[in-house]
Design an enzyme around this catalytic site. Structure first.
Site, short mmCIF file in Angstrom:
data_model
loop_
_atom_site.label_atom_id
_atom_site.label_comp_id
_atom_site.label_asym_id
_atom_site.label_seq_id
_atom_site.Cartn_x
_atom_site.Cartn_y
_atom_site.Cartn_z
N SER A 1 -38.26 0.12 -24.62
CA SER A 1 -38.69 0.60 -25.59
C SER A 1 -38.41 2.36 -25.50
CB SER A 1 -40.79 0.53 -25.60
OG SER A 1 -41.14 1.02 -26.37
N TYR B 1 -38.62 4.88 -30.96
CA TYR B 1 -38.85 5.62 -32.26
C TYR B 1 -38.76 6.69 -31.93
CZ TYR B 1 -42.82 1.61 -30.88
OH TYR B 1 -43.26 0.67 -31.06
N THR C 1 -36.31 1.58 -34.38
CA THR C 1 -37.55 1.29 -34.99
C THR C 1 -37.73 1.81 -36.51
OG1 THR C 1 -38.31 -0.05 -33.40
CG2 THR C 1 -40.50 0.40 -34.87
N LYS D 1 -34.76 -2.79 -36.38
CA LYS D 1 -36.35 -3.77 -36.26
C LYS D 1 -37.64 -2.84 -37.16
CE LYS D 1 -39.87 -4.70 -32.74
NZ LYS D 1 -40.75 -3.98 -33.24
N HIS E 1 -44.38 -5.92 -36.78
CA HIS E 1 -44.40 -5.82 -35.12
C HIS E 1 -45.84 -6.23 -34.42
CE1 HIS E 1 -43.78 -0.88 -33.26
NE2 HIS E 1 -44.76 -1.78 -32.96
#
Length: 371
Positions: free
Chosen positions: A121, A145, A171, A240, A264
């Site tokens: 991540s 992100y 995402t 995603k 999520h």
């Protein structure tokens, strides 16, 4: 244990004797501090969608197959030309230092040991390079992100390419954080610095709440951003947070090389559908144009089977991995994947499916149980 800013991190490194993955949650709760556990475990609002994610697997049943003349199921598969020993992968999960002092490095090591795919991540406790190095050459994806600051985005993408990352997961369902009541009750702030934030203007993430972290994230994401990332990195971009056929097609038309069906883990829009319930319609719309990754609610080998039979190419989960990490470090992570692989092998044998491709054409029956 290791103590960082008053936060107690597990240092455990041991194989786990696992009855089932759901049982890990209660054990991990005993050793992960309250604030960290609430952040990991909690969903949004009253956790309705979080609970529905797992319950939805009851809406489909696997048809047993007798006289199948097969044995020794083969779990190997591939995606984007990457060979894997299992169709079960790590979902990108933030701040794994909340569970263990080695954080994502230990998770990467554990995934590599079982031939699985690691996804790290943006909000990792360890850097992109260190996480990749811990995998010792095993394939990894990087989840972005997207920030409002493209210099920051480019910096992360540059690091990912340099580290040998094989694909970018963008995402798109977290433009704001879901209303997570556990974090409010615990007044949770991240005690462990986030390595990818320490060198940039967003700061290190330490001492911030989740709302502050998300405040720097882009609230406006469009198809043009998918193309921008794909063109910049020359890597496959997987979008995603897809929960409808329309969004899946929009992502593909924008240049996505893969679609990631996920809500999520019930952490964002509460009241939305369970991801498994929308997977078949998305798979029909995608029609094999690009690979599909699926997560949200996966806890059993039979869940993996049902997701693959419903159109997924890879199946991911996050929380059970993190609980295994807390309880046993890299060895604990490996134990988690060995266990779900074992359950999947049993299911494959009883359903007469020798390979992952066989699972994808296996029949399911559908019946909705009323509570």
């Amino acid at each position: 244990m290791t103590v960082v800013n008053g936060y107690e991190q597990s240092d455990r490194e041991q194989d786990l004797d696992i009855l089932n993955l759901p049982s890990l949650e209660a054990e991990a709760k005993k050793i992960i501090p309250t604030g960290g556990f609430g952040y990991i475990e909690g969903g949004s609002e009253d956790n309705w969608t979080l609970a529905e994610n797992t319950k939805a697997f009851e809406h489909a049943q696997i048809v047993p197959k007798a006289l199948s003349d097969m044995e020794d199921p083969d779990l190997s598969t591939s995606i984007f030309g990457i060979d894997l020993k299992t169709p079960v992968m790590m979902a990108p999960t933030a701040a794994q230092g909340l569970a263990h002092s080695r954080g994502e490095a230990a998770t990467a090591e554990g995934l590599a040991a079982v031939g699985g795919l690691m996804a790290q991540s943006t909000y990792s406790s360890t850097s992109i390079a260190d996480t990749a190095a811990a995998g010792n050459g095993a394939p990894q994806f990087f989840q972005l992100y997207m920030s409002k600051d493209w210099d920051f985005n480019y910096s992360l993408l540059d690091e990912a390419k340099k580290a040998g990352i094989k694909a970018i997961i963008l995402t798109v369902d977290a433009t704001v954080d879901g209303y997570r009541e556990a974090d409010i009750i615990n007044n949770f702030q991240f005690p462990i610095p986030m390595a990818n934030l320490t060198k940039f203007s967003e700061g290190d993430g330490k001492g911030k709440g989740i709302a502050e972290i998300y405040a720097s994230a882009a609230q406006k994401i469009s198809g043009a951003d998918v193309k921008r990332i794909a063109d910049y990195t020359d890597l496959p971009v997987i979008v995603k947070g897809i929960e409808s056929p329309e969004d899946a097609l929009r992502a593909i038309d924008a240049g996505a090389s893969g679609v990631y069906v996920s809500n999520h883990g019930g952490r964002q829009l509460n009241g939305g559908p369970a991801s498994f319930d929308v997977l078949p319609s998305i798979a029909r719309a995608v029609n094999h144009r690009v690979p599909i990754i699926f997560d949200s609610g996966v806890r059993r080998g039979s869940h993996v089977f049902k997701a693959l039979a419903s159109g997924a190419d890879l199946v991911a989960f996050g929380r059970p991995t993190i609980y295994g990490l807390a309880l046993g470090g890299a060895k604990g992570v490996a134990s988690v994947y060995k266990h779900i692989n074992h359950e999947l092998e049993i299911t494959m044998q009883l359903a007469g499916t020798k390979t992952v491709d066989d699972i994808k054409s296996a029949p399911l029956t559908h019946f909705s149980y009323n509570d």
